[in-house]
Design a protein around this motif. Structure first.
Motif, short mmCIF file in Angstrom:
data_model
loop_
_atom_site.label_atom_id
_atom_site.label_comp_id
_atom_site.label_asym_id
_atom_site.label_seq_id
_atom_site.Cartn_x
_atom_site.Cartn_y
_atom_site.Cartn_z
N GLY A 1 0.77 -1.24 0.00
CA GLY A 1 0.00 0.00 0.00
C GLY A 1 0.80 1.28 0.00
N GLY A 2 2.11 1.18 0.07
CA GLY A 2 2.90 2.40 0.03
C GLY A 2 2.85 3.04 -1.35
N GLY A 3 3.41 4.25 -1.44
CA GLY A 3 3.44 4.94 -2.71
C GLY A 3 3.78 6.40 -2.53
N SER A 4 3.54 7.17 -3.59
CA SER A 4 3.82 8.60 -3.58
C SER A 4 2.52 9.37 -3.63
N VAL A 5 2.46 10.44 -2.85
CA VAL A 5 1.25 11.26 -2.77
C VAL A 5 1.66 12.69 -2.48
N GLN A 6 0.81 13.62 -2.87
CA GLN A 6 1.08 15.02 -2.58
C GLN A 6 0.63 15.36 -1.16
N SER A 7 1.23 16.40 -0.63
CA SER A 7 0.87 16.87 0.71
C SER A 7 -0.64 17.09 0.81
N GLY A 8 -1.21 16.61 1.90
CA GLY A 8 -2.65 16.68 2.10
C GLY A 8 -3.41 15.47 1.63
N GLY A 9 -2.72 14.58 0.92
CA GLY A 9 -3.35 13.38 0.39
C GLY A 9 -3.46 12.27 1.42
N SER A 10 -3.94 11.12 0.95
CA SER A 10 -4.19 9.98 1.82
C SER A 10 -3.61 8.70 1.23
N LEU A 11 -3.26 7.78 2.09
CA LEU A 11 -2.81 6.44 1.71
C LEU A 11 -3.27 5.48 2.79
N THR A 12 -3.49 4.23 2.39
CA THR A 12 -3.78 3.17 3.35
C THR A 12 -2.77 2.06 3.19
N LEU A 13 -2.10 1.75 4.28
CA LEU A 13 -1.15 0.64 4.31
C LEU A 13 -1.83 -0.60 4.86
N SER A 14 -1.41 -1.76 4.37
CA SER A 14 -1.92 -3.04 4.85
C SER A 14 -0.76 -3.92 5.27
N CYS A 15 -1.02 -4.79 6.22
CA CYS A 15 -0.01 -5.74 6.67
C CYS A 15 -0.70 -7.07 6.94
N ALA A 16 -0.39 -8.05 6.13
CA ALA A 16 -0.97 -9.38 6.28
C ALA A 16 -0.08 -10.21 7.18
N ALA A 17 -0.68 -10.78 8.23
CA ALA A 17 0.06 -11.59 9.18
C ALA A 17 -0.27 -13.07 8.97
N SER A 18 0.73 -13.92 9.16
CA SER A 18 0.51 -15.35 8.95
C SER A 18 -0.31 -15.96 10.06
N GLU A 19 -0.26 -15.35 11.26
CA GLU A 19 -1.01 -15.84 12.40
C GLU A 19 -1.05 -14.80 13.49
N TYR A 20 -1.98 -14.95 14.41
CA TYR A 20 -2.03 -14.14 15.61
C TYR A 20 -1.88 -15.06 16.82
N THR A 21 -1.46 -14.52 17.93
CA THR A 21 -1.48 -15.25 19.19
C THR A 21 -2.67 -14.77 20.01
N TYR A 22 -2.87 -15.34 21.17
CA TYR A 22 -4.02 -14.97 21.98
C TYR A 22 -3.94 -13.52 22.43
N ARG A 23 -2.82 -13.14 22.96
CA ARG A 23 -2.58 -11.74 23.32
C ARG A 23 -1.44 -11.23 22.46
N TYR A 24 -1.68 -10.12 21.81
CA TYR A 24 -0.65 -9.60 20.92
C TYR A 24 -0.79 -8.10 20.76
N CYS A 25 0.25 -7.54 20.18
CA CYS A 25 0.25 -6.14 19.77
C CYS A 25 0.71 -6.11 18.32
N MET A 26 0.06 -5.30 17.53
CA MET A 26 0.53 -5.07 16.17
C MET A 26 0.72 -3.58 15.99
N ALA A 27 1.85 -3.22 15.44
CA ALA A 27 2.21 -1.81 15.39
C ALA A 27 2.76 -1.42 14.03
#
Length: 122
Positions: free
Chosen positions: A8-34
């Motif tokens: 989802g990265g890329g180039s944008v002009q000031s004031g614009g918007s982007l959405t990044l995504s991060c696909a994880a192979s698995e989660y644990t019961y308690r976790y933090c994603m940052a």
């Protein structure tokens, strides 16, 4: 071992918007994603974090502009970035920590994605 793949990265002009995504192979019961970011010549800094309890925390520099969220059904983390500024230019990384609490301290995160470039032009 948790594998993370950003997109989802890329180039944008000031004031614009982007959405990044991060696909994880698995989660644990308690976790933090940052999301962290690293600009050229600077240290990697925390941007936003979400815990498995849905609690969130943001760096002061992005509060009110960025939103972190996750879709557990898809094992995917998102970062919606609005009102982007040139100083947001950096490589953005997602990271996983398999326990609580959820600080924005890069030394406490075990798994990292490969990073995605975000460039904001003035």
């Amino acid at each position: 071992q948790v594998q993370l793949v950003e997109s989802g990265g890329g180039s944008v002009q000031s004031g614009g918007s982007l959405t990044l995504s991060c696909a994880a192979s698995e989660y644990t019961y308690r976790y933090c994603m940052a999301w962290f970011r690293q600009a050229p010549g600077k240290e990697r800094e925390g941007v936003a974090v979400i815990g498995s309890d849905r609690s969130t925390r943001y760096a002061d520099s992005v509060k009110g502009r960025f939103t972190i969220s996750q879709d557990n059904a898809k094992n995917t983390l998102y970062l919606q970035m609005n009102s982007l500024k040139p100083e947001d230019t950096a490589v953005y990384y997602c990271a996983f920590r398999g326990r609580w609490p959820c600080p924005l301290d890069r030394s406490l995160y075990t798994y990292w994605g490969q990073g995605t470039q975000v460039t904001v032009s003035s």
